[in-house]
Design a protein around this motif. Structure first.
Motif, mmCIF file in Angstrom:
data_model
loop_
_atom_site.group_PDB
_atom_site.id
_atom_site.type_symbol
_atom_site.label_atom_id
_atom_site.label_comp_id
_atom_site.label_asym_id
_atom_site.label_seq_id
_atom_site.Cartn_x
_atom_site.Cartn_y
_atom_site.Cartn_z
ATOM 1 N N LEU A 482 0.823 -1.203 0.000
ATOM 2 C CA LEU A 482 0.000 0.000 0.000
ATOM 3 C C LEU A 482 0.860 1.257 0.000
ATOM 4 O O LEU A 482 0.549 2.250 -0.631
ATOM 5 C CB LEU A 482 -0.847 -0.026 1.267
ATOM 6 N N ALA A 483 1.929 1.207 0.727
ATOM 7 C CA ALA A 483 2.825 2.354 0.803
ATOM 8 C C ALA A 483 4.222 1.878 0.469
ATOM 9 O O ALA A 483 5.045 1.688 1.348
ATOM 10 C CB ALA A 483 2.787 2.944 2.207
ATOM 11 N N PRO A 484 4.485 1.649 -0.841
ATOM 12 C CA PRO A 484 5.779 1.068 -1.211
ATOM 13 C C PRO A 484 6.914 1.960 -0.706
ATOM 14 O O PRO A 484 6.785 3.175 -0.710
ATOM 15 C CB PRO A 484 5.745 1.031 -2.735
ATOM 16 N N VAL A 561 -9.589 -1.413 -3.104
ATOM 17 C CA VAL A 561 -10.602 -1.070 -4.106
ATOM 18 C C VAL A 561 -10.698 0.454 -4.214
ATOM 19 O O VAL A 561 -10.150 1.174 -3.372
ATOM 20 C CB VAL A 561 -11.990 -1.651 -3.715
ATOM 21 N N ASP A 562 -11.400 0.919 -5.253
ATOM 22 C CA ASP A 562 -11.453 2.370 -5.476
ATOM 23 C C ASP A 562 -12.312 3.105 -4.448
ATOM 24 O O ASP A 562 -11.963 4.187 -3.988
ATOM 25 C CB ASP A 562 -11.970 2.671 -6.882
ATOM 26 N N ASP A 563 -13.442 2.503 -4.091
ATOM 27 C CA ASP A 563 -14.348 3.160 -3.136
ATOM 28 C C ASP A 563 -13.614 3.390 -1.806
ATOM 29 O O ASP A 563 -13.234 2.436 -1.126
ATOM 30 C CB ASP A 563 -15.564 2.259 -2.926
ATOM 31 N N PRO A 564 -13.384 4.662 -1.447
ATOM 32 C CA PRO A 564 -12.548 4.927 -0.266
ATOM 33 C C PRO A 564 -13.141 4.381 1.032
ATOM 34 O O PRO A 564 -12.396 3.954 1.913
ATOM 35 C CB PRO A 564 -12.442 6.458 -0.213
ATOM 36 N N ALA A 565 -14.466 4.346 1.151
ATOM 37 C CA ALA A 565 -15.067 3.867 2.402
ATOM 38 C C ALA A 565 -14.886 2.356 2.550
ATOM 39 O O ALA A 565 -14.538 1.859 3.615
ATOM 40 C CB ALA A 565 -16.547 4.241 2.452
ATOM 41 N N VAL A 566 -15.103 1.652 1.433
ATOM 42 C CA VAL A 566 -14.958 0.184 1.477
ATOM 43 C C VAL A 566 -13.501 -0.186 1.732
ATOM 44 O O VAL A 566 -13.177 -1.048 2.549
ATOM 45 C CB VAL A 566 -15.463 -0.431 0.154
ATOM 46 N N ARG A 567 -12.633 0.490 1.025
ATOM 47 C CA ARG A 567 -11.202 0.236 1.179
ATOM 48 C C ARG A 567 -10.780 0.511 2.618
ATOM 49 O O ARG A 567 -10.068 -0.278 3.243
ATOM 50 C CB ARG A 567 -10.479 1.170 0.206
#
Ligand code: ARG
Length: 596
Positions: A482-484, A561-567
């Motif tokens: 996520l944060a390479p 995923v793209d949806d920030p809330a789901v992610r």
């Protein structure tokens, strides 16, 4: 909406209050008995209504309805409440409550402050490991060490002030032969290279010699008498032998990350024994029998005739005398309100007699009575089902066992991840190898014997250390991706999460999310069960199931995923799984890794 740490406990209290508010007859006698339930029915279930209603010839469902009507609004906001069967009350956590719980318990510190209520204000002495001087630690010793260390960590996490005491057997009859052997058979160069090995050889040689030659046996006995009379030369030798021994023990303790606050061996109680004899005699508990001082327990089927010998006929003290003095010292000096002593099951009679005697003695003198737990464990067996031995029939030395564990783990890691630099592979092998030996022991109910097999304990499948350590490393890798380039925090901090996004997280929604969230919120009940029963295997089973639940979740749902809330909510679940897995494994004494 504040959400409690120990949900089951708090529901219990809420139901007691509801019983009073509803004006239930004899409300004080109502015990709700809230337990974690099969997730299909709800998360928690109160089972106590049935017994209460039956005993009073009331209709259980009607009582349950009355109780539900009297619940405070917050409980109705947090749970779906329903009646099942003849009168069980089911509580199902609402998704928003799960989210609130996960957000609240977001660090080791917060989990710990939640758990600290379980044993707040308690003072526990834990007597564990406690080996005998001048003998090497062998595989049989590991159970007491790793179970003891886990118990200390668990109790401390749950708020108890823990006093760790290594009650070394440093005053036995073995010293006569040891001192004689040391004076007459010593090999100085062997003593310099492997002192404990040499001490063990000396003891065996002296023992053999004294069996063949009665004059040597007499000489060895004389050495013991001289030592006990306080002869400076023999005392100096005794000190030396103890120092060698404790040096070797410390090395193993360091390897296993085991520590003590005190090492008050049997000899420490020498000057405290006369008081024991005097007080037990005065209290009318001890009597003379064929020159020995003994205690009978007339109310006990066996101990009414089988004496507890507290001083031998030659006037010498024994295991019972020192343990009685130890019990009193722990209450008077450490102000212990609970004492746990770990040994294998073979010492059950000794501790039963000890505790019977101490209870009567303390009551007579008006000393505060602590709780006492003899925490027993079974044996470790070889694949043939017999006590584990080397091929030549000797007990396996712990030092050798741990070295072999690391070697085997190194081969495994090298096979799996040859690209990792060697130094790091060695470090991983250390955590996996030592962790595997330790976890294999903890994962079994301590009351049973278990069969030790390398393949099983080092397997990456099943309820093993490699499986759980791998699960931890895998979640770390999710955050790394996520944060390479970002530095993953050391595993001990256990708070890897991309915090800013947590506020965006919505309540768990899909089946896999909900199942994982529920499992996470079950941590407090497991912790409490494990700690009150002093049985680490409950926590092991829970962590194994949690890792399994995480795997199912990870297979079912895409996290990034793209949806920030789901992610955000999926990442929150990843972060809390990591937190609880790491916290749990650290409580068990394992070192976790960020990659492997
Ligand atoms: N030294 C003993 C043994 O090796 C264990 C001591 C346990 N603690 C106690 N207070 N008796 O069997």
């Amino acid at each position: 909406m504040p959400v409690s740490f120990a949900i089951a406990e708090d529901l219990n209290a809420t139901l007691i209050a509801a019983a009073i508010a509803a004006g239930l007859a004899d409300a004080a006698a109502f015990a709700p008995e809230v337990r974690t339930a099969d997730p299909r029915h709800g998360d928690f279930q109160a089972n106590g209504v049935l017994g209460y209603a039956k005993a009073r010839k009331l209709n259980p469902r009607a009582v349950a309805e009355q109780l539900i009507a009297a619940l405070p609004p917050t409980t109705r906001e947090q749970f779906d409440v329903s009646i099942a069967g003849p009168g069980f009350i089911n509580f199902k956590l609402k998704p928003a409550t799960l989210l609130a719980w996960l957000k609240t318990y977001d660090s080791v510190e917060h989990l710990k402050s939640g758990a600290s209520g379980f044993y707040q204000g308690h003072r526990h002495v834990v007597d564990f490991s406690s080996p005998n001087t001048a003998k090497q630690l062998h595989v049989g010793h590991i159970r007491g060490m790793v179970i003891g260390e886990a118990i200390c960590r668990l109790l401390a996490f749950c708020g108890s002030a823990v006093i760790r005491d290594n009650h070394i057997g440093d005053w036995g009859t073995q010293f006569g032969k040891l001192i004689w052997g040391f004076k007459n058979l010593r090999n100085d160069s062997a003593l310099a290279t492997d002192p404990l090995e040499e001490l063990e050889r000396l003891y065996k040689a002296a023992d053999a010699a004294s069996k063949e030659n009665p004059a040597i046996l007499d000489a060895a006995r004389a050495e013991l008498v001289t030592l006990q009379a306080g002869d400076p030369d023999n005392l100096a030798l005794w000190h030396k032998i103890n120092a060698i021994s404790s040096g070797a023990f410390s090395e193993i303790y360091r390897q296993l990350d085991i520590r003590f606050d005190h090492q008050l061996g049997e000899s420490f109680y020498n000057d405290k024994l006369q008081r024991v004899y005097d007080e037990l005699r005065e209290a009318g508990l001890a009597e003379d029998s064929q020159g020995a001082l003994v205690v009978f327990h007339p109310e006990h089927p066996r101990f009414k005739t089988q004496p507890f010998i507290i001083r031998k006929s030659d006037g010498a003290s024994n295991y019972a005398s020192t343990d009685l003095a130890t019990m009193l010292y722990r209450v008077e000096h450490f102000k212990a309100d609970a004492i746990a002593i770990l040994t294998d099951t073979r010492q059950t009679d000794h501790f039963e007699q000890l505790w019977l005697t101490a209870q009567k003695w303390f009551a007579k003198k008006g000393y505060p009575l602590p709780r006492f737990e003899h925490v027993t464990f079974g044996s470790i067996l070889g694949e043939d089902g017999k006590a584990i031995k080397t091929r030549s029939g000797d007990p396996i030395k712990l030092k050798a066992l741990l070295a072999e564990a690391e070697e085997r783990a190194f081969a495994l890691v090298t096979e799996k991840s040859p690209e990792i630099p060697e130094a790091e592979r060695r470090d991983i092998a250390n955590a996996v190898g030592i962790g595997a030996v330790r976890y294999a022991d903890l994962a079994q109910n301590r009351s049973s014997d278990y069969v030790f097999t390398w393949d099983k304990i080092l397997s990456f499948e099943g309820n093993t250390a490699p499986y759980l350590l791998y699960a931890v490393a895998r979640i770390h890798s999710i955050f790394r991706k996520l944060a390479p380039g970002a530095q993953t925090p050391p595993s001990s901090s256990a708070t890897v999460s991309d915090r800013p996004s947590e506020s965006l997280a919505t309540a768990p929604e899909t089946d896999a999310e909900l199942a994982l969230a529920r499992k996470l919120a079950g941590f407090p009940s497991t912790l409490q069960l494990t700690t009150t029963q002093l049985r680490p295997h409950f926590l092991c089973t829970y962590l194994y199931e949690l890792a399994g639940e995480f795997s199912s979740f990870y297979v079912a749902e895409k996290v990034i995923v793209d949806d920030p809330a789901v992610r955000a909510r999926r990442l929150l679940l990843c972060a809390r799984t990591l937190l609880i897995l790491e916290t749990g494994l650290h409580l068990l004494g394992l070192r976790t890794l960020t990659r492997m």
